[in-house]
Design an enzyme around this catalytic site. Structure first.
Site, PDB file in Angstrom:
ATOM      1  N   SER A 146      39.127  45.519  46.677  1.00 50.00           N
ATOM      2  CA  SER A 146      40.361  45.186  47.392  1.00 50.00           C
ATOM      3  C   SER A 146      41.066  46.468  47.773  1.00 50.00           C
ATOM      4  O   SER A 146      40.980  47.478  47.055  1.00 50.00           O
ATOM      5  CB  SER A 146      41.273  44.346  46.501  1.00 50.00           C
ATOM      6  OG  SER A 146      42.541  44.158  47.108  1.00 50.00           O
ATOM      7  N   TYR A 160      45.919  43.073  38.890  1.00 47.71           N
ATOM      8  CA  TYR A 160      44.816  42.798  39.816  1.00 47.71           C
ATOM      9  C   TYR A 160      44.328  44.096  40.459  1.00 47.71           C
ATOM     10  O   TYR A 160      43.125  44.366  40.526  1.00 47.71           O
ATOM     11  CB  TYR A 160      45.293  41.821  40.884  1.00 47.71           C
ATOM     12  CG  TYR A 160      44.312  41.541  41.989  1.00 47.71           C
ATOM     13  CD1 TYR A 160      43.274  40.626  41.824  1.00 47.71           C
ATOM     14  CD2 TYR A 160      44.445  42.175  43.233  1.00 47.71           C
ATOM     15  CE1 TYR A 160      42.387  40.362  42.854  1.00 47.71           C
ATOM     16  CE2 TYR A 160      43.560  41.912  44.262  1.00 47.71           C
ATOM     17  CZ  TYR A 160      42.532  41.005  44.077  1.00 47.71           C
ATOM     18  OH  TYR A 160      41.654  40.744  45.099  1.00 47.71           O
TER      19      TYR A 160
END
Length: 251
Positions: A146, A160
Site C-alpha cells: 500500500s 495498517y
C-alpha cells in the site's frame, strides 16, 4: 485467450483488488485459485465471471494467516490444475480510523496476523514448492502492499501502514534470497482505490472524498491495480525483482 501461462493462487481473491486480479489473470490464460475466508457467495461470483471468459478457476476457503491452512490452499489448487507457479499475497485488513494512542494490542495483533504473518507464511510455502533449491521449476510472488507504507496514514491507520511497511521489507529481502532459485518477488502499492475496504475503516465514501485531491484527480479502480499485478506475474517482467509499482494516482 492465450494458452495457460501458469497456476496462480490469489489470497483474498473474492473481492476488490483480489477479485479483479483473479479475473484478469484468468483472461490472460492463468488457472486461478480464488482464496476466500468467509464470503463464499462473493468467491462464487468471481468463479462465474472467470467461467464466462472461458477460464479455469477454483474457489478455496481458508485462512491465509493460519499455519495449518496454508499448505492446504496450495494442495487444493495443485490438485485442480497442477503445480502452483505464482502467488499473489493480497489478503489484508484494516480497522476503524484511529490515532495511535487509541489502538490496543488486540487490534494490532489482528492486523499484523493478516497483513504480515499471512503473506510471510504463504510466501514461505510458495518457496518450498517453486524454488529450484527444493526441486521446483521457479515462479513468481507478488505482494499487495500500500502507499500507506510510505505515507504512514497519520490519524487513520498507522497500524495498517506499519504492517504494509513490513510487507515491503519482506519483498526486498525475499527477492534477494531466492533470485538465484528461479523465483521473482515484487510488490504493488495501491493508493486510494475504490473498494469496500474503506467501509472497514468506518468511512465507505473515503475514496470519493480523497480521490479528487489526487494529482490525477480521481480514485483508482481495482482493475487498474490488477493490471500492474498481472504484468509482474508475466514473462514481460522477467528481469524485474525486488521492485515496487506504485498505483496511487501520483500521491
Amino acid at each position: 485467450m492465450r494458452a495457460a501461462d501458469g497456476v496462480v493462487l490469489v489470497t483474498g481473491g473474492s473481492r476488490g483488488i483480489g477479485a479483479a486480479t483473479c479475473v484478469l489473470a484468468a483472461g490472460q490464460g492463468y488457472a486461478v485459485g480464488v482464496n476466500y475466508l468467509q464470503d463464499a457467495t462473493a468467491a462464487r461470483r468471481v468463479i462465474e465471471q472467470i467461467g464466462a471468459l472461458g477460464g479455469r478457476a477454483v474457489a478455496i476457503q481458508g485462512d491465509a494467516s493460519a499455519e495449518p491452512d496454508v499448505p492446504r490452499l496450495f494442495d487444493t489448487l495443485q490438485e485442480a490444475f497442477g503445480p502452483v507457479t505464482a502467488l499473489v499475497n493480497n489478503a489484508g485488513v484494516l480497522d476503524r480510523q484511529a490515532r495511535v494512542e487509541a489502538i490496543g494490542a488486540a487490534r494490532l495483533r489482528r492486523v499484523l496476523e493478516t497483513n504480515v504473518v499471512g503473506p510471510f507464511l504463504c510466501a514461505a510455502e510458495a518457496v518450498r514448492r517453486m524454488s529450484t533449491r527444493h526441486g521446483g521449476a521457479g515462479g513468481v510472488i507478488v505482494n499487495v502492499s500500500s502507499r500507506a507504507a510510505v505515507l504512514g496514514s497519520p490519524g487513520e491507520y498507522v497500524d495498517y501502514a506499519m504492517s504494509k511497511g513490513a510487507l515491503d521489507t519482506l519483498t526486498v529481502g525475499l527477492a534477494k534470497e531466492v533470485a538465484a532459485e528461479g523465483i521473482r518477488v515484487n510488490a504493488v502499492r495501491p493508493g486510494i482505490i475504490d473498494t469496500a475496504i474503506h467501509a472497514s475503516g468506518g468511512e465507505p465514501g473515503r475514496a470519493a472524498r480523497l480521490g479528487p485531491g489526487l494529482p490525477l484527480g480521481r480514485a483508482g479502480t481495482p482493475e487498474e491495480v490488477a493490471e500492474a499485478i498481472v504484468w509482474l506475474l508475466s514473462g514481460a517482467s522477467s528481469f524485474v525483482t525486488g521492485a515496487f509499482i506504485d498505483v496511487g494516482g501520483g500521491r
